[in-house]
Enzyme design. Structure first.
Site, PDB file in Angstrom:
ATOM      1  CB  ALA A 276      70.034 -27.735  53.805  1.00  0.00           C
ATOM      2  CG  HIS A 451      44.371 -18.925  82.752  1.00  0.00           C
ATOM      3  ND1 HIS A 451      44.241 -19.746  81.659  1.00  0.00           N
ATOM      4  CD2 HIS A 451      43.366 -18.012  82.679  1.00  0.00           C
ATOM      5  CE1 HIS A 451      43.186 -19.365  80.952  1.00  0.00           C
ATOM      6  NE2 HIS A 451      42.630 -18.314  81.553  1.00  0.00           N
TER       7      HIS A 451
END
Length: 475
Positions: A276, A451
């Protein structure tokens, strides 16, 4: 029997059906242009067939298995069994559905689809060789052409992907069993993503990298978070070493040999070796000599702000047009090229192109770093919020990393942002929008965020840059 060469014409010819190509073809057709798309393989390109989508599918599967087996702190006790062949079948099903969807979208928008490999005959025509014996070829004349041939995996000496133990990213996504030992050559984003996948599935992973750290494209404090987590997963790193060869070993596996710049050798036992080390643009199939178009030193086709090459009616988009090699960059380039051909006032602007790495934790960035802002002549101010101060992050069990915002101190305009942490690839969209629209720190800090959510770290980072943070210490 060989079918004779026939000749057709089109307003816009697109060569390559990857993210840049199919998007360009659809947009050109939507603008009323007769559009032909030539693709030799499956629609969707590397991203859809052998990269972005299949790798994220396996990442999701590996994450689920790992989390289920490591959630004792939450009171969850499990020992999941992973059927790799079934996971790959599931991944392939997703890919097949999406590639089929791309083909249907092209047809529904009136794009003419042609299977084959296109080679330039001259500046206004190509020859398309159809795959399969006796399929023949055809010539297509065009007014404008968009080259979107993408990129391919770089191969290194002595590591042939045709050899069973040697894997490229494509082969690593198709294994129907989990290797006991895997050596990964390269610690860039592909190497790190796939190393993490197989480590979570129980493979003993060793990474060798010629450079001195992982993810060299990112700032040290970002890559350090990912490397620390990788080590926690059992991944072993060996820097300053390049893979030189592999050998069969007596235990039925292989031995990977590495070498330092000083010639010092090391050996690592493995069952498979994944190479890779990057990707290179595909231009060698195009017959560019016929039109006098030459790639630059990096092998890319250079383009201007309108995606045009040195030949005004020939455009290039996606990986073949240069870094960054990102599907969403290709999407935008394809749209711009098609709209420019259609006579619309489109142009490219790369200041707000986000990038993401799907490691654990994820990395996502957009715009400028602090150092880049200074080099550009700004006086940067930085705000930061750690995920370990986020209530929502704590409830997910993922508190590594931080969100950072870079802004111009004088004007407050947001110049960029870097996130390393849970769901960074999703969170970066807010900062990309902020950079694109010219938002200020005050704009983001004054925006009420739900939230409890991870997105609150962006608001807190903006407040921190203004010395107004509530849930973290101000700078």
């Amino acid at each position: 029997m060989v079918v004779g060469d026939i000749s057709t014409g089109t307003d816009v010819l697109v060569i390559g059906g990857g993210p840049g190509g199919y998007v360009a073809a659809i947009r050109a057709a939507q603008r009323g242009l007769d559009t032909t798309l030539v693709e030799k393989d499956n629609y969707g390109g590397v991203c859809l067939n052998r990269g972005c989508i299949p790798s994220k599918a396996l990442i999701t599967g590996a994450d689920l298995a790992h989390e289920a087996g490591n959630a004792e702190e939450m009171g969850i006790h499990a020992d999941p069994a992973v059927d790799m062949a079934q996971m790959v079948d599931w991944k392939d099903g997703i890919v097949d559905q999406l590639t089929g969807g791309v083909e249907k979208l092209c047809k529904a928008n009136g794009v003419n689809l042609v299977k084959g490999t296109a080679t330039f005959k001259d500046e206004n025509s190509v020859r398309v060789a159809h795959g399969g014996e006796g399929q023949g070829s055809e010539s297509i004349e065009f007014d404008s052409c968009i080259v979107a041939t993408g990129s391919r995996t770089i191969q290194i000496p002595n590591f042939d992907y045709a050899d069973d133990p040697v894997l490229g990213s494509k082969e690593a996504l198709d294994m129907d069993s989990i290797p006991e030992r895997l050596v990964v050559v390269g610690a860039g984003y592909i190497g790190m993503e796939l190393s993490t996948v197989y480590a979570k599935l129980g493979t003993e992973v060793t990474v060798v990298e010629m450079l001195d750290d992982v993810l060299p494209a990112y700032e040290d404090d970002i890559s350090k978070v990912v490397k620390r987590r990788a080590k926690d997963l059992g991944i072993e790193f060996n820097f300053g070493e390049g893979a030189s060869e592999w050998r069969e070993s007596s235990d039925g596996g292989i031995t990977v040999v590495t070498e330092t710049e000083d010639g010092e050798e090391s050996t690592y036992p493995a069952d498979k070796v994944l190479v890779a080390v990057g990707r290179s643009p595909v231009t060698d199939t195009l017959g560019l000599d016929a039109i006098g178009l030459e790639p630059n030193e990096g092998g890319f086709l250079e383009t201007d702000d309108y995606a045009r090459t040195d030949i005004d009616h020939i455009y290039a988009v996606g990986d073949v047009a240069g870094e960054p090699m990102l599907a969403h960059k290709a999407f935008k380039e394809g749209i711009v090229a098609a709209e420019v051909i259609a006579g619309e006032p489109a142009a490219l602007d790369y200041q707000a192109v986000p990038a993401a790495v799907f490691t654990d934790p994820e990395i996502a960035t957009v715009g400028m770093t602090k150092d880049e802002a200074e080099e550009a002549g700004f006086t940067p101010v930085v705000g930061q919020m750690p995920f370990n101060a986020s209530g929502r992050a704590m409830t997910t069990g993922h508190t590594e990393g931080f969100c950072r915002i870079v802004a111009d101190e004088d004007s407050g305009f947001i110049l960029g942002g870097q996130i390393v942490g849970p769901e960074a690839s999703e969170l970066i969209a807010e900062l990309a929008l902020a950079v694109e629209m010219g938002a200020t720190l005050e704009d983001v800090a004054a925006t009420i965020h739900t939230h409890p959510t991870l997105a609150e770290v962006i608001q807190e980072a903006a407040e921190n840059a203004e010395d107004q943070a509530i849930h973290t210490l101000n700078r």
